[in-house]
Design a protein around this motif. Structure first.
Motif, mmCIF file in Angstrom:
data_model
loop_
_atom_site.group_PDB
_atom_site.id
_atom_site.type_symbol
_atom_site.label_atom_id
_atom_site.label_comp_id
_atom_site.label_asym_id
_atom_site.label_seq_id
_atom_site.Cartn_x
_atom_site.Cartn_y
_atom_site.Cartn_z
ATOM 1 N N THR A 194 52.278 32.106 39.477
ATOM 2 C CA THR A 194 52.417 33.308 40.310
ATOM 3 C C THR A 194 51.437 34.390 39.894
ATOM 4 O O THR A 194 50.733 34.972 40.726
ATOM 5 N N GLY A 195 51.380 34.679 38.589
ATOM 6 C CA GLY A 195 50.471 35.711 38.100
ATOM 7 C C GLY A 195 49.019 35.367 38.366
ATOM 8 O O GLY A 195 48.222 36.225 38.773
ATOM 9 N N THR A 196 48.668 34.099 38.133
ATOM 10 C CA THR A 196 47.292 33.656 38.388
ATOM 11 C C THR A 196 46.942 33.790 39.862
ATOM 12 O O THR A 196 45.850 34.241 40.220
ATOM 13 N N THR A 197 47.875 33.413 40.734
ATOM 14 C CA THR A 197 47.636 33.488 42.175
ATOM 15 C C THR A 197 47.407 34.920 42.627
ATOM 16 O O THR A 197 46.509 35.199 43.433
ATOM 17 N N VAL A 198 48.204 35.849 42.117
ATOM 18 C CA VAL A 198 48.073 37.263 42.507
ATOM 19 C C VAL A 198 46.724 37.820 42.075
ATOM 20 O O VAL A 198 46.004 38.446 42.868
ATOM 21 N N ILE A 199 46.343 37.568 40.830
ATOM 22 C CA ILE A 199 45.094 38.124 40.304
ATOM 23 C C ILE A 199 43.884 37.540 41.024
ATOM 24 O O ILE A 199 43.003 38.272 41.486
ATOM 25 N N VAL A 200 43.831 36.225 41.125
ATOM 26 C CA VAL A 200 42.685 35.587 41.786
ATOM 27 C C VAL A 200 42.682 35.919 43.273
ATOM 28 O O VAL A 200 41.615 36.090 43.882
ATOM 29 N N GLY A 201 43.870 36.047 43.867
ATOM 30 C CA GLY A 201 43.952 36.413 45.276
ATOM 31 C C GLY A 201 43.360 37.788 45.538
ATOM 32 O O GLY A 201 42.643 37.993 46.534
ATOM 33 N N VAL A 202 43.632 38.739 44.659
ATOM 34 C CA VAL A 202 43.066 40.089 44.795
ATOM 35 C C VAL A 202 41.549 40.043 44.662
ATOM 36 O O VAL A 202 40.823 40.691 45.436
ATOM 37 N N LEU A 203 41.068 39.293 43.681
ATOM 38 C CA LEU A 203 39.616 39.156 43.508
ATOM 39 C C LEU A 203 38.967 38.523 44.736
ATOM 40 O O LEU A 203 37.871 38.924 45.145
ATOM 41 N N LEU A 204 39.652 37.551 45.334
ATOM 42 C CA LEU A 204 39.123 36.909 46.543
ATOM 43 C C LEU A 204 39.034 37.904 47.693
ATOM 44 O O LEU A 204 38.025 37.942 48.409
ATOM 45 N N VAL A 205 40.075 38.704 47.876
ATOM 46 C CA VAL A 205 40.063 39.705 48.948
ATOM 47 C C VAL A 205 38.899 40.673 48.766
ATOM 48 O O VAL A 205 38.180 41.000 49.724
ATOM 49 N N ILE A 206 38.661 41.109 47.536
ATOM 50 C CA ILE A 206 37.562 42.036 47.256
ATOM 51 C C ILE A 206 36.220 41.377 47.568
ATOM 52 O O ILE A 206 35.340 41.985 48.200
ATOM 53 N N SER A 207 36.057 40.107 47.147
ATOM 54 C CA SER A 207 34.789 39.419 47.398
ATOM 55 C C SER A 207 34.563 39.214 48.890
ATOM 56 O O SER A 207 33.434 39.324 49.385
ATOM 57 N N ILE A 232 35.668 41.144 51.281
ATOM 58 C CA ILE A 232 35.319 42.444 51.861
ATOM 59 C C ILE A 232 33.812 42.656 51.782
ATOM 60 O O ILE A 232 33.161 43.051 52.759
ATOM 61 N N PHE A 233 33.232 42.360 50.620
ATOM 62 C CA PHE A 233 31.779 42.473 50.464
ATOM 63 C C PHE A 233 31.060 41.468 51.368
ATOM 64 O O PHE A 233 30.038 41.787 51.973
ATOM 65 N N GLN A 234 31.612 40.239 51.459
ATOM 66 C CA GLN A 234 30.996 39.202 52.286
ATOM 67 C C GLN A 234 30.976 39.617 53.762
ATOM 68 O O GLN A 234 29.968 39.454 54.450
ATOM 69 N N TYR A 291 28.221 35.244 48.695
ATOM 70 C CA TYR A 291 28.794 34.096 49.394
ATOM 71 C C TYR A 291 29.413 33.096 48.416
ATOM 72 O O TYR A 291 30.569 32.679 48.587
ATOM 73 N N TRP A 292 28.670 32.704 47.395
ATOM 74 C CA TRP A 292 29.167 31.660 46.492
ATOM 75 C C TRP A 292 30.257 32.163 45.558
ATOM 76 O O TRP A 292 31.111 31.388 45.108
ATOM 77 N N LEU A 293 30.283 33.465 45.273
ATOM 78 C CA LEU A 293 31.421 34.023 44.532
ATOM 79 C C LEU A 293 32.696 33.855 45.348
ATOM 80 O O LEU A 293 33.742 33.470 44.814
#
Length: 249
Positions: free
Chosen positions: A39-52, A54-56, A67-69
Motif C-alpha cells: 500500500t505504501g509503495t503504491t501510494v508513493i510511486v503513484g504520486v510520482l507517476l502523476v507528477i511525471s 503532468i510534465f509529460q 517520457y521514459w521516466l
C-alpha cells in the motif's frame, strides 16, 4: 503539438524491456527491502507517476527524459496494482488477467471509436495521449497478471519463462514481416509480452540461487538497469535518433 511518443526503433524496445524489469525489481525492493508494504509503495510511486505525467502532458513534443521516466514509473505502478489485488485482496490471477484484458480491450475500443486509429504515430492531441497512457497502464497490469499466472501454473522457472516470452515476441515480429500482420496489432501484442519477458529477466537476476536466480538482489539489479536506461536515454536526448517526424493529420 508534435507526436508525443518516440519512433519504434531498437532503442525503444531495449528501454521498454529494461523499464519493465525495473518495474518488477523496484517494486520488490520498495515493498520488501525498505519495508514500505504494498500500500505504501503504491501510494508513493503513484504520486510520482502523476507528477511525471503532468510534465509529460504539458510538454508539446517528445522529450526522452520525461517520457521514459513516466514509462518506468507506470511499469512499477502496473506491477503494484496487480500485486495489491492478488496479495492484499486475494483476487485470483485468473480473475485479474481477465479483468485487465477486458479493461485494455475497452480502452482500445473507446480510443478507436473516438479517434479511428490506435497508431502510436499519431499521438499529437491531449485526448489521444490520455488513451495512450491508459492503455500503457493496462498493458503493464495485464502483463504482470498473465506472466505470474503462466509462471505459477506451468512452473517453468525464470530463465525458461524469459525464453518462452522472447520466442513469442519473435513470432509476432516474423508474422508482421513475413505475412503482413497488422503493424498496430503486432506492436500492442509485443508491448504486452515485453512485460512478462522483463519480469522474468528481473527475477532471474535478482532472486536467490536456491530459487532459480543468479542472486544479484533487487538493489543491484534495479541499479544496473536504471543506469543502463539513463545511458540510453541520454544518448537519445543528444542524438535525437528516435525523434518522430511530424505526425500526419
Amino acid at each position: 503539438m508534435l507526436n508525443k511518443v518516440p519512433e519504434v526503433t531498437i532503442y525503444f524496445w531495449i528501454i521498454k524491456i529494461l523499464a519493465t524489469t525495473v518495474g518488477e525489481t523496484a517494486a520488490d525492493f520498495l515493498n520488501t527491502n525498505l519495508h514500505m508494504g504494498l500500500t505504501g509503495t503504491t501510494v508513493i510511486v503513484g504520486v510520482l507517476l502523476v507528477i511525471s505525467l503532468i510534465f509529460q502532458f504539458r510538454t508539446g513534443k517528445y522529450v526522452p527524459g520525461i517520457y521514459w521516466l513516466a514509462v518506468v514509473l507506470i511499469s512499477v505502478v502496473g506491477t503494484l496494482i496487480t500485486d495489491n489485488l492478488t496479495d492484499n485482496l486475494g483476487v485470483a490471477l485468473e480473475t485479474t488477467t481477465v479483468i485487465f484484458a477486458v479493461a485494455l480491450a475497452l480502452t482500445f475500443a473507446a480510443w478507436f471509436a473516438s479517434e479511428r486509429t490506435l497508431s502510436i504515430h499519431t499521438i499529437y492531441t491531449t485526448r489521444r495521449e490520455g488513451f495512450y497512457w491508459l492503455a500503457i497502464l493496462f498493458t503493464f497490469a495485464l502483463g504482470t497478471a498473465a506472466g505470474d499466472l503462466v509462471a505459477e501454473k506451468l512452473n517453468l522457472g525464470y530463465w525458461v519463462s524469459a525464453v518462452m516470452f522472447g520466442t513469442l515476441i519473435a513470432i509476432v515480429a516474423m508474422a508482421h514481416l513475413a505475412v503482413r500482420l497488422n503493424a498496430v496489432l503486432a506492436f500492442w501484442i509485443a508491448y504486452i509480452l515485453t512485460r512478462p519477458l522483463g519480469a522474468s529477466l528481473g527475477d532471474y537476476l535478482s532472486q536467490a540461487r536456491g530459487d532459480g536466480g543468479l542472486g544479484l538482489g533487487t538493489i543491484v539489479t534495479s541499479a544496473l538497469f536504471l543506469v543502463t536506461i539513463l545511458g540510453v536515454v541520454s544518448y537519445l536526448s543528444v542524438t535525437k535518433r528516435d525523434a518522430a517526424a511530424p505526425a500526419h493529420r
